[in-house]
Design an enzyme around this catalytic site. Structure first.
Site, mmCIF file in Angstrom:
data_model
loop_
_atom_site.group_PDB
_atom_site.id
_atom_site.type_symbol
_atom_site.label_atom_id
_atom_site.label_comp_id
_atom_site.label_asym_id
_atom_site.label_seq_id
_atom_site.Cartn_x
_atom_site.Cartn_y
_atom_site.Cartn_z
ATOM 1 N N ARG A 118 -46.059 14.287 4.386
ATOM 2 C CA ARG A 118 -46.035 14.923 3.063
ATOM 3 C C ARG A 118 -46.041 16.429 3.284
ATOM 4 N NH1 ARG A 118 -50.352 16.072 -0.844
ATOM 5 N NH2 ARG A 118 -49.563 16.004 -2.997
ATOM 6 N N ASN A 192 -48.339 18.701 -6.769
ATOM 7 C CA ASN A 192 -49.635 18.357 -6.201
ATOM 8 C C ASN A 192 -50.754 18.571 -7.210
ATOM 9 O OD1 ASN A 192 -51.527 17.904 -3.820
ATOM 10 N ND2 ASN A 192 -52.201 19.909 -4.541
ATOM 11 N N GLU A 193 -51.481 17.512 -7.501
ATOM 12 C CA GLU A 193 -52.727 17.580 -8.280
ATOM 13 C C GLU A 193 -52.611 18.405 -9.555
ATOM 14 O OE1 GLU A 193 -55.830 18.848 -5.628
ATOM 15 O OE2 GLU A 193 -55.563 17.149 -4.290
ATOM 16 N N HIS A 258 -55.892 10.915 -4.950
ATOM 17 C CA HIS A 258 -56.408 11.687 -3.825
ATOM 18 C C HIS A 258 -57.900 11.404 -3.710
ATOM 19 C CE1 HIS A 258 -52.906 14.819 -3.956
ATOM 20 N NE2 HIS A 258 -52.502 13.558 -3.851
ATOM 21 N N TYR A 260 -61.442 12.289 -2.172
ATOM 22 C CA TYR A 260 -62.487 13.058 -1.533
ATOM 23 C C TYR A 260 -63.816 12.506 -2.069
ATOM 24 C CZ TYR A 260 -58.523 15.865 -0.082
ATOM 25 O OH TYR A 260 -57.336 16.265 0.479
ATOM 26 N N GLU A 288 -53.715 11.884 -0.531
ATOM 27 C CA GLU A 288 -54.549 12.750 0.308
ATOM 28 C C GLU A 288 -55.911 12.084 0.440
ATOM 29 O OE1 GLU A 288 -55.211 16.728 -1.032
ATOM 30 O OE2 GLU A 288 -53.088 17.162 -1.361
ATOM 31 N N TRP A 317 -55.170 14.297 4.778
ATOM 32 C CA TRP A 317 -55.126 15.761 4.642
ATOM 33 C C TRP A 317 -56.018 16.372 5.711
ATOM 34 C CZ3 TRP A 317 -52.284 18.964 1.570
ATOM 35 C CH2 TRP A 317 -52.600 20.333 1.665
#
Length: 367
Positions: A118, A192-193, A258, A260, A288, A317
């Site tokens: 990516r 992205n995001e 994503h 986290y 990610e 990531w």
């Protein structure tokens, strides 16, 4: 090699022909709206030579785009141009900020066994615009290394205004000449995001406007859509993912969460955020993820296990170059990958359910 793709195109043409015959037999007051969810819509009528309808709206040539598709989505599965399931196992690379490291990074990432990469691009809103020629070169270099490339514009990260998302979509429209013809090797991750808050309605309204822009421009690629909430609010897919999917006349949209600390901090959160898509028969990947972050630790071992068990792609990531206190997210200590970070790079690449153990090169490179 292309039997499955040719079969799909033939079925789409036959279905569209049948829908056209059915429409001709209905009265003037009948409902002849397009089929939702990726079925072949009825053919457009009332257009002029310029390819617009009588109201001046651009007309999407659905059948031509279907014949042009490479990657495509069917239910929860992403298929390659040969009709084989493709499960992403890859790494993010921050090209926009480290353009001089491209060759080192691509060689290093390819050596991990990654089947995709990516790539961070810029539309010029925050950083120097990535030129069409550069994108063309990136695609070519990734093909040489047997990696599918996922292209994303990073400038709209966390923004809440629709205009920033549409600017990212326009970027891909502007460079369409280097993208058309690469549908077998390239996926478009519009932004992205985009949307730092967690409002599913706004997320839906913006993406249902952005996706048709790409189709009107003649782009038939699989489109990847990040969740709202800095990519971590998977619930938006549960709330409005089907509407976003149905805004694409090709039905060729998949989604990314994503992960986290917010979305990936516990096993329950990981399952929940991915199951929002799976429960609606929508295709999803982890676009990610890290092993820890400012919002908390991540259950990365379970995340990889769950993805493997459920045929879900993941893209870690990131290769190298993280700064501002998050240097711990560097997978590689050196750009060539000769040394990996112990807590992160070794786990994702060489660990259980990691890239080397589970990655399969896309069959467009092997058949």
């Amino acid at each position: 090699m292309r039997k499955e793709k040719n079969r799909r195109v033939l079925l789409s043409v036959l279905l569209a022909f049948c829908l056209t015959l059915a429409a001709c037999g209905q009265g003037a007051d009948s409902d002849t709206s397009d089929t939702a969810g990726g079925g072949a819509p009825a053919l457009e009528t009332g257009t002029d030579e310029a390819g617009t309808d009588k109201a001046g709206e651009a007309v999407i040539d659905v059948e031509a785009l279907r014949a042009q598709m490479g990657f495509y989505v069917d239910g929860t599965t992403l298929y390659d141009a040969n009709g084989n399931p493709f499960i992403m196992r890859g790494i993010n690379h921050a090209h926009t900020w480290y353009s001089d490291k491209l060759f080192l990074a691509l060689d290093g990432i390819a050596a991990t066994g990654s089947n995709c990469i990516r790539i961070v691009l810029s539309d010029g809103e925050q950083w120097s615009e990535t030129s069409a020629e550069t994108v063309k070169n990136i695609i070519s270099l990734c093909k040489e290394r047997n990696m599918i490339v996922i292209l994303e514009v990073h400038d709209a990260t966390g923004y809440k205004d629709k205009e920033s998302l549409l600017a990212a979509a326009q970027y891909f429209v502007d460079i369409k000449d280097v993208l058309i013809g690469e549908e077998d090797y390239c996926i478009i991750n519009i932004a992205n995001e985009w949307q730092g808050n967690s409002e599913s309605k706004i997320w839906k309204e913006a993406y249902t406007e952005a996706i048709p822009m790409l189709r009107e421009a003649g782009l038939a690629h699989t489109i990847l859509v990040d969740s709202s909430g800095w990519g971590q609010y998977g619930r938006c897919i549960g709330d409005a993912g089907l509407a976003v999917f149905e805004s694409d006349p090709l039905g060729n949209v998949m989604f990314a969460v994503h992960m986290y600390g917010t979305a990936g901090g516990t096993e329950e959160k990981i399952r929940q955020n991915l199951d929002y898509a799976l429960e609606q028969n929508l295709c999803v990947c982890v676009g990610e993820f890290g092993y820890t972050h400012s919002d908390g630790d991540v259950e990365e071992a379970y995340l990889m296990e769950y993805c493997v068990e459920n045929g879900i792609g993941y893209i870690a990531w990131s290769w190298k170059g993280n700064s501002g206190g998050v240097e711990y997210l560097d997978l590689a200590i050196s750009w060539d990958g000769s040394e990996l970070s112990e807590e992160w790079g070794e786990v994702v690449i060489n660990g259980e359910n990691g890239i080397k153990e589970t990655s399969q090169i896309c069959t467009v490179f092997t058949e």
